[in-house]
Motif scaffolding. Structure first.
Motif, mmCIF file in Angstrom:
data_model
loop_
_atom_site.group_PDB
_atom_site.id
_atom_site.type_symbol
_atom_site.label_atom_id
_atom_site.label_comp_id
_atom_site.label_asym_id
_atom_site.label_seq_id
_atom_site.Cartn_x
_atom_site.Cartn_y
_atom_site.Cartn_z
ATOM 1 N N SER A 279 0.808 -1.224 0.000
ATOM 2 C CA SER A 279 0.000 0.000 0.000
ATOM 3 C C SER A 279 0.839 1.272 0.000
ATOM 4 C CB SER A 279 -0.951 -0.003 1.207
ATOM 5 O OG SER A 279 -0.217 -0.075 2.422
ATOM 6 N N ASP A 280 2.144 1.152 0.236
ATOM 7 C CA ASP A 280 3.024 2.320 0.181
ATOM 8 C C ASP A 280 3.318 2.751 -1.254
ATOM 9 O OD1 ASP A 280 3.282 2.285 2.962
ATOM 10 O OD2 ASP A 280 5.067 1.008 2.906
ATOM 11 N N TYR A 281 2.962 1.922 -2.230
ATOM 12 C CA TYR A 281 3.370 2.150 -3.612
ATOM 13 C C TYR A 281 2.173 2.363 -4.532
ATOM 14 C CZ TYR A 281 7.813 0.346 -1.901
ATOM 15 O OH TYR A 281 8.974 0.162 -1.190
ATOM 16 N N SER A 282 2.398 3.163 -5.562
ATOM 17 C CA SER A 282 1.396 3.325 -6.611
ATOM 18 C C SER A 282 1.315 2.042 -7.426
ATOM 19 C CB SER A 282 1.778 4.486 -7.539
ATOM 20 O OG SER A 282 2.960 4.153 -8.266
ATOM 21 N N GLU A 283 0.239 1.894 -8.191
ATOM 22 C CA GLU A 283 0.117 0.715 -9.050
ATOM 23 C C GLU A 283 1.232 0.682 -10.078
ATOM 24 O OE1 GLU A 283 -1.335 -2.750 -9.137
ATOM 25 O OE2 GLU A 283 -2.621 -1.318 -8.096
ATOM 26 N N GLY A 284 1.609 1.866 -10.587
ATOM 27 C CA GLY A 284 2.702 1.915 -11.544
ATOM 28 C C GLY A 284 4.013 1.414 -10.957
ATOM 29 N N MET A 285 4.264 1.751 -9.686
ATOM 30 C CA MET A 285 5.483 1.271 -9.049
ATOM 31 C C MET A 285 5.419 -0.223 -8.769
ATOM 32 S SD MET A 285 8.513 2.045 -8.029
ATOM 33 C CE MET A 285 8.764 3.769 -7.581
ATOM 34 N N LEU A 286 4.248 -0.720 -8.389
ATOM 35 C CA LEU A 286 4.099 -2.166 -8.187
ATOM 36 C C LEU A 286 4.393 -2.917 -9.486
ATOM 37 C CD1 LEU A 286 0.878 -2.378 -5.958
ATOM 38 C CD2 LEU A 286 3.254 -2.713 -5.227
ATOM 39 N N LYS A 287 3.970 -2.355 -10.603
ATOM 40 C CA LYS A 287 4.258 -2.984 -11.900
ATOM 41 C C LYS A 287 5.766 -3.067 -12.132
ATOM 42 C CE LYS A 287 -0.056 -1.626 -14.185
ATOM 43 N NZ LYS A 287 -0.676 -0.772 -15.225
ATOM 44 N N SER A 288 6.470 -1.984 -11.866
ATOM 45 C CA SER A 288 7.923 -2.006 -12.063
ATOM 46 C C SER A 288 8.595 -2.981 -11.111
ATOM 47 C CB SER A 288 8.503 -0.600 -11.894
ATOM 48 O OG SER A 288 8.227 0.199 -13.026
ATOM 49 N N LEU A 289 8.124 -3.042 -9.876
ATOM 50 C CA LEU A 289 8.688 -4.005 -8.925
ATOM 51 C C LEU A 289 8.456 -5.440 -9.393
ATOM 52 C CD1 LEU A 289 7.607 -2.216 -5.625
ATOM 53 C CD2 LEU A 289 9.960 -2.477 -6.451
ATOM 54 N N LEU A 290 7.293 -5.703 -9.981
ATOM 55 C CA LEU A 290 7.005 -7.049 -10.467
ATOM 56 C C LEU A 290 7.950 -7.456 -11.600
ATOM 57 C CD1 LEU A 290 5.325 -9.631 -10.488
ATOM 58 C CD2 LEU A 290 3.619 -8.432 -11.878
ATOM 59 N N THR A 291 8.353 -6.510 -12.441
ATOM 60 C CA THR A 291 9.283 -6.865 -13.525
ATOM 61 C C THR A 291 10.609 -7.386 -12.991
ATOM 62 O OG1 THR A 291 10.338 -4.671 -13.763
ATOM 63 C CG2 THR A 291 8.317 -5.077 -15.047
ATOM 64 N N LEU A 292 10.915 -7.065 -11.732
ATOM 65 C CA LEU A 292 12.184 -7.508 -11.144
ATOM 66 C C LEU A 292 12.166 -8.982 -10.755
ATOM 67 C CD1 LEU A 292 13.170 -4.430 -8.937
ATOM 68 C CD2 LEU A 292 13.504 -4.826 -11.381
ATOM 69 N N ALA A 293 11.011 -9.642 -10.904
ATOM 70 C CA ALA A 293 10.962 -11.090 -10.694
ATOM 71 C C ALA A 293 11.491 -11.843 -11.907
ATOM 72 C CB ALA A 293 9.529 -11.536 -10.395
ATOM 73 N N ASP A 294 11.539 -11.170 -13.064
ATOM 74 C CA ASP A 294 12.033 -11.838 -14.273
ATOM 75 C C ASP A 294 12.451 -10.851 -15.353
ATOM 76 O OD1 ASP A 294 12.518 -13.267 -16.602
ATOM 77 O OD2 ASP A 294 10.665 -14.392 -16.581
ATOM 78 N N VAL A 295 11.486 -10.244 -16.064
ATOM 79 C CA VAL A 295 11.789 -9.641 -17.370
ATOM 80 C C VAL A 295 12.821 -8.510 -17.325
ATOM 81 C CG1 VAL A 295 9.726 -10.348 -18.580
ATOM 82 C CG2 VAL A 295 9.669 -8.246 -17.238
ATOM 83 N N MET A 296 12.772 -7.656 -16.301
ATOM 84 C CA MET A 296 13.770 -6.590 -16.231
ATOM 85 C C MET A 296 15.141 -7.181 -15.940
ATOM 86 S SD MET A 296 14.387 -3.401 -16.692
ATOM 87 C CE MET A 296 16.142 -3.428 -17.053
ATOM 88 N N ALA A 297 15.196 -8.147 -15.051
ATOM 89 C CA ALA A 297 16.479 -8.795 -14.759
ATOM 90 C C ALA A 297 16.974 -9.605 -15.954
ATOM 91 C CB ALA A 297 16.337 -9.700 -13.535
ATOM 92 N N THR A 298 16.062 -10.209 -16.697
ATOM 93 C CA THR A 298 16.462 -10.984 -17.872
ATOM 94 C C THR A 298 16.990 -10.062 -18.964
ATOM 95 O OG1 THR A 298 14.955 -12.801 -17.365
ATOM 96 C CG2 THR A 298 15.641 -12.576 -19.653
ATOM 97 N N GLY A 299 16.321 -8.947 -19.188
ATOM 98 C CA GLY A 299 16.842 -7.974 -20.142
ATOM 99 C C GLY A 299 18.203 -7.447 -19.721
ATOM 100 N N TYR A 300 18.362 -7.233 -18.420
ATOM 101 C CA TYR A 300 19.655 -6.768 -17.916
ATOM 102 C C TYR A 300 20.727 -7.844 -18.098
ATOM 103 C CZ TYR A 300 23.045 -4.260 -15.088
ATOM 104 O OH TYR A 300 24.169 -3.592 -14.668
ATOM 105 N N HIS A 301 20.345 -9.099 -17.934
ATOM 106 C CA HIS A 301 21.307 -10.192 -18.108
ATOM 107 C C HIS A 301 21.861 -10.200 -19.531
ATOM 108 C CE1 HIS A 301 23.245 -13.911 -16.986
ATOM 109 N NE2 HIS A 301 22.633 -14.612 -17.932
ATOM 110 N N ALA A 302 20.991 -9.990 -20.513
ATOM 111 C CA ALA A 302 21.451 -9.934 -21.906
ATOM 112 C C ALA A 302 22.490 -8.845 -22.080
ATOM 113 C CB ALA A 302 20.268 -9.701 -22.841
ATOM 114 N N ALA A 303 22.243 -7.677 -21.487
ATOM 115 C CA ALA A 303 23.178 -6.557 -21.615
ATOM 116 C C ALA A 303 24.462 -6.804 -20.842
ATOM 117 C CB ALA A 303 22.507 -5.274 -21.133
#
Length: 347
Positions: A137-161
């Protein structure tokens, strides 16, 4: 509790199953707050990787609240808000210490499955879980979305780089315009790339790629794509190529558009039984990649970048669904009406 399972080719459904319990000393039971659908989940949904009816699908990304911990867990407690990475590294084997926790050597059950549910049993949670300050509840929905990407897709994209050693001033090509490819663009920019060439054929994805840092786009495929990318790189080829699809055509193009000595960072799950290695041999092409080092990147780079507002990968979620509408969440991605489906499970 409710959990999503495979019904038949092209269809998901919810079933009622027993809530998970602690079965091993390093288990953590998590109440899921948000989950999502991954492009790799569609391999099963489309019948490319066949599943049996009522079999657990590969959903593997979640953020949630710790409910219960096993006797060996000292790093998390009930009430903690956490990212549940799809990888379950130990943090102390030679692979994890080298920054490759996606290939942890301590156990064979290293990947999440079946997290499109109200509760999950997260195995080997001592090091792998990533704590988020505060509560949902401390976070906006937009921030929750970004936090969720850290379970896979953002970290996976970072791994490629990272494995492609993207550095300041580099020219980078990103193969793929799904959530991982778009996050790879974010990662390339975060690491200082100067020219980033996206490869989207869809206007909405091209627009988001540009917002994330792409400087050019090539929509063509095959030989024409290679020709255009080479023209954009003055005939030399890119310093790094981030392959975020895994198909034969995407992999073939990735191998052809790097300069001599370029690194191809591969994070698209390969569906190519064989591959020409003669052409890349004569170009000294370096090939790297595999399952992402999710926990390592979240703890060292990505969680802070999200909390500081430096990156906003949550924009890859272009439509929200309830868990009850999980079938629609899959169909939206399968029909390319949605870049990535965001699933709200609980407050």
């Amino acid at each position: 509790m409710k959990s999503a399972v495979f019904a038949k080719k092209g269809e998901m459904k919810l079933v009622d199953i027993e809530k998970p319990t602690v079965q091993a000393p390093d288990d953590v039971i998590i109440k899921v707050v948000r989950t999502c659908v991954c492009g790799s989940d569609l391999w099963n949904f489309r019948g490319i990787n066949p599943l049996e009816p009522n079999e657990e699908n590969s959903g593997h990304e979640a953020i949630g609240i710790v409910e219960e911990v096993g006797a060996d867990i000292t790093t998390a407690k009930p009430g903690d808000f956490v990212i549940a990475p799809f990888t379950h590294g130990c943090g102390h084997c030679s692979a994890c210490r080298a920054g490759f926790d996606g290939s942890c050597l301590s156990h064979s059950d290293n990947f999440s499955n079946g997290v499109q549910a109200e509760y999950i049993r997260f195995q080997h949670g001592q090091w792998a879980l990533v704590k988020i300050p505060g509560k949902p509840s401390d976070y906006s929905e937009g921030m929750l979305k970004s936090l969720l990407t850290l379970a896979d897709v953002m970290a996976t994209g970072y791994h490629a780089a990272r494995v492609a050693n993207v550095s300041a001033g580099d020219t980078v090509v990103v193969m793929g315009d799904g959530a991982v490819g778009l996050c790879a663009i974010i990662a390339a920019k975060l690491r200082g790339a100067k020219k980033i060439i996206s490869t989207s054929r869809h206007a909405d994805r091209q627009e988001l790629a540009k917002e994330f840092g792409a400087t050019d786009n090539v929509a063509e495929r095959g030989d024409e794509a290679v020709k255009q990318i080479m023209e954009l790189t003055n005939g030399d080829g890119a310093d790094a190529v981030l392959e975020c699809v895994g198909t034969e055509q995407s992999t073939d193009t990735a191998m052809k558009v790097g300069r001599p000595g370029a690194i191809v960072g591969r994070v698209g799950l390969p569906h190519t039984p064989k591959q020409d290695m003669t052409t890349p041999f004569y170009k000294n092409t370096i090939v790297a990649g595999g399952p992402a080092s999710v926990t390592t990147y979240d703890k060292e780079v990505l969680l802070k970048a999200v909390l500081d507002g430096e990156i906003n990968p949550g924009k890859v979620f272009t439509k929200s669904f309830s868990l009850d509408n999980i079938d629609a969440a899959y169909k939206g991605m399968d029909e390319r009406q949605v870049i990535k489906s965001y699933v709200v499970v609980a407050d």
